[in-house]
Motif scaffolding. Structure first.
Motif, PDB file in Angstrom:
ATOM      1  N   PHE A 162      26.987  30.459  38.045  1.00 66.16           N
ATOM      2  CA  PHE A 162      27.302  31.848  37.697  1.00 66.16           C
ATOM      3  C   PHE A 162      28.167  31.914  36.440  1.00 66.16           C
ATOM      4  CE2 PHE A 162      30.063  35.613  38.088  1.00 66.16           C
ATOM      5  CZ  PHE A 162      29.099  36.611  38.143  1.00 66.16           C
ATOM      6  N   ASN A 163      29.200  31.089  36.396  1.00 66.91           N
ATOM      7  CA  ASN A 163      30.112  31.118  35.253  1.00 66.91           C
ATOM      8  C   ASN A 163      29.482  30.542  33.989  1.00 66.91           C
ATOM      9  OD1 ASN A 163      33.151  31.977  35.821  1.00 66.91           O
ATOM     10  ND2 ASN A 163      32.326  31.082  37.697  1.00 66.91           N
ATOM     11  N   LEU A 164      28.679  29.492  34.136  1.00 66.61           N
ATOM     12  CA  LEU A 164      28.013  28.922  32.966  1.00 66.61           C
ATOM     13  C   LEU A 164      27.009  29.907  32.370  1.00 66.61           C
ATOM     14  CD1 LEU A 164      27.400  25.174  33.940  1.00 66.61           C
ATOM     15  CD2 LEU A 164      29.138  26.126  32.403  1.00 66.61           C
ATOM     16  N   LEU A 165      26.332  30.645  33.224  1.00 65.07           N
ATOM     17  CA  LEU A 165      25.409  31.671  32.732  1.00 65.07           C
ATOM     18  C   LEU A 165      26.157  32.733  31.935  1.00 65.07           C
ATOM     19  CD1 LEU A 165      22.982  32.186  35.768  1.00 65.07           C
ATOM     20  CD2 LEU A 165      22.403  31.268  33.512  1.00 65.07           C
ATOM     21  N   PHE A 222      39.163  28.068  43.249  1.00 65.05           N
ATOM     22  CA  PHE A 222      39.046  29.529  43.222  1.00 65.05           C
ATOM     23  C   PHE A 222      37.805  29.991  43.977  1.00 65.05           C
ATOM     24  CE2 PHE A 222      37.579  33.511  41.343  1.00 65.05           C
ATOM     25  CZ  PHE A 222      38.740  34.274  41.311  1.00 65.05           C
ATOM     26  N   GLN A 223      36.737  29.207  43.880  1.00 69.13           N
ATOM     27  CA  GLN A 223      35.470  29.563  44.515  1.00 69.13           C
ATOM     28  C   GLN A 223      35.578  29.626  46.039  1.00 69.13           C
ATOM     29  OE1 GLN A 223      36.205  26.916  42.785  1.00 69.13           O
ATOM     30  NE2 GLN A 223      35.186  25.047  43.481  1.00 69.13           N
ATOM     31  N   PHE A 233      38.116  29.043  33.451  1.00 69.49           N
ATOM     32  CA  PHE A 233      37.091  28.749  34.456  1.00 69.49           C
ATOM     33  C   PHE A 233      37.247  27.327  34.984  1.00 69.49           C
ATOM     34  CE2 PHE A 233      32.904  26.479  34.495  1.00 69.49           C
ATOM     35  CZ  PHE A 233      32.605  26.723  35.826  1.00 69.49           C
ATOM     36  N   LEU A 234      37.555  26.381  34.090  1.00 66.94           N
ATOM     37  CA  LEU A 234      37.734  24.992  34.511  1.00 66.94           C
ATOM     38  C   LEU A 234      38.900  24.868  35.487  1.00 66.94           C
ATOM     39  CD1 LEU A 234      36.917  22.021  34.220  1.00 66.94           C
ATOM     40  CD2 LEU A 234      38.475  21.865  32.262  1.00 66.94           C
ATOM     41  N   GLU A 235      40.008  25.540  35.179  1.00 62.39           N
ATOM     42  CA  GLU A 235      41.151  25.511  36.102  1.00 62.39           C
ATOM     43  C   GLU A 235      40.775  26.125  37.449  1.00 62.39           C
ATOM     44  OE1 GLU A 235      45.602  27.346  36.907  1.00 62.39           O
ATOM     45  OE2 GLU A 235      44.548  27.887  35.062  1.00 62.39           O
ATOM     46  N   THR A 288      46.459  29.241  33.432  1.00 53.04           N
ATOM     47  CA  THR A 288      45.826  29.676  32.178  1.00 53.04           C
ATOM     48  C   THR A 288      45.739  31.198  32.054  1.00 53.04           C
ATOM     49  OG1 THR A 288      43.676  29.372  33.264  1.00 53.04           O
ATOM     50  CG2 THR A 288      44.442  27.592  31.820  1.00 53.04           C
ATOM     51  N   SER A 289      46.108  31.920  33.103  1.00 54.05           N
ATOM     52  CA  SER A 289      45.975  33.383  33.063  1.00 54.05           C
ATOM     53  C   SER A 289      46.833  34.057  31.985  1.00 54.05           C
ATOM     54  CB  SER A 289      46.279  33.988  34.439  1.00 54.05           C
ATOM     55  OG  SER A 289      47.597  33.723  34.852  1.00 54.05           O
ATOM     56  N   PRO A 290      48.061  33.581  31.696  1.00 54.09           N
ATOM     57  CA  PRO A 290      48.815  34.226  30.611  1.00 54.09           C
ATOM     58  C   PRO A 290      48.133  34.075  29.247  1.00 54.09           C
ATOM     59  CG  PRO A 290      50.279  32.940  32.008  1.00 54.09           C
ATOM     60  CD  PRO A 290      48.884  32.570  32.392  1.00 54.09           C
TER      61      PRO A 290
END
Length: 207
Positions: free
Chosen positions: A124-127, A104-105, A96-98, A181-183
């Motif tokens: 949204f992501n923190l929730l 990405f947003q 999420f940080l990356e 970070t996806s892999p």
């Protein structure tokens, strides 16, 4: 004689008590499914209202996760997956940080004709991260409803995320936010899914 009767009675009560905690009744099983259905429907509605149509893949993931969850064993146990689950949540936090730092947003919802604000994306992501961390308590204690979110998290947060970012990068012809970070996300997602599958088979064997 009285002592023996008392001992046998206590043993029967203990066995009955253990069975209540280890294996839910048919009514509890159906109640869990009803709560799960309501939970999924509410989440789909709320996510769509908050984030728009671009959230469709999360909604599909919820439905797929629900299907996986419904076919798991009825048997409640205390699976040894909590450590891997929390590691996966931690990796998702880095992912999420990356995504946030690389935009990405902006780029992802543009595929649907609009963008998310930084504030909207972060909240949204923190929730979701908060919900997933809290859900770990239910996973630790073997609460069956908690596994609904675990399956959703594995399918969407792990496997789908890990596959989607490289594909989006190929479509773009370059880096797409979240690629690096996806892999790692994919790897921990697969490991957690294998642990879930192993626990499922173990529960069936014991049953």
């Amino acid at each position: 004689m009285d002592f023996n009767i008392t001992a046998v009675s206590c043993l029967k009560f203990s066995t009955k008590k253990d069975s209540i905690f280890m294996k839910p009744t048919f009514g509890t099983y159906n109640r869990d499914h009803l709560v799960g259905i309501i939970f999924v429907i509410l989440l789909i509605i709320l996510q769509t209202i908050a984030m728009g149509i671009a959230i469709i893949f999360l909604n599909i993931g919820l439905l797929v996760g629900f299907l996986f969850w419904t076919i798991q064993s009825k048997r409640l146990s205390n699976p040894n997956i909590i450590a891997m689950y929390l590691i996966t949540v931690g990796v998702q936090s880095l992912h999420f940080l990356e995504e946030y730092l690389s935009g990405f947003q902006t780029e992802f919802p543009q595929l649907f004709g609009y963008t998310w604000s930084d504030h909207q994306f972060v909240i949204f992501n923190l929730l979701w991260l908060g919900v997933l961390i809290f859900n770990g308590v239910g996973v630790y204690y073997g609460i069956r409803l908690s596994y609904l979110l675990v399956y959703f998290f594995v399918i969407v947060g792990g496997i789908a995320n890990g596959v989607a970012h490289p594909l989006l990068s190929l479509m773009k012809g370059g880096y797409f936010p979240g690629l690096f970070t996806s892999p790692i996300v994919l790897f921990v997602g697969v490991v957690l899914l294998l642990k879930l599958s192993k626990n499922q088979h173990s529960s069936l064997d014991v049953s």
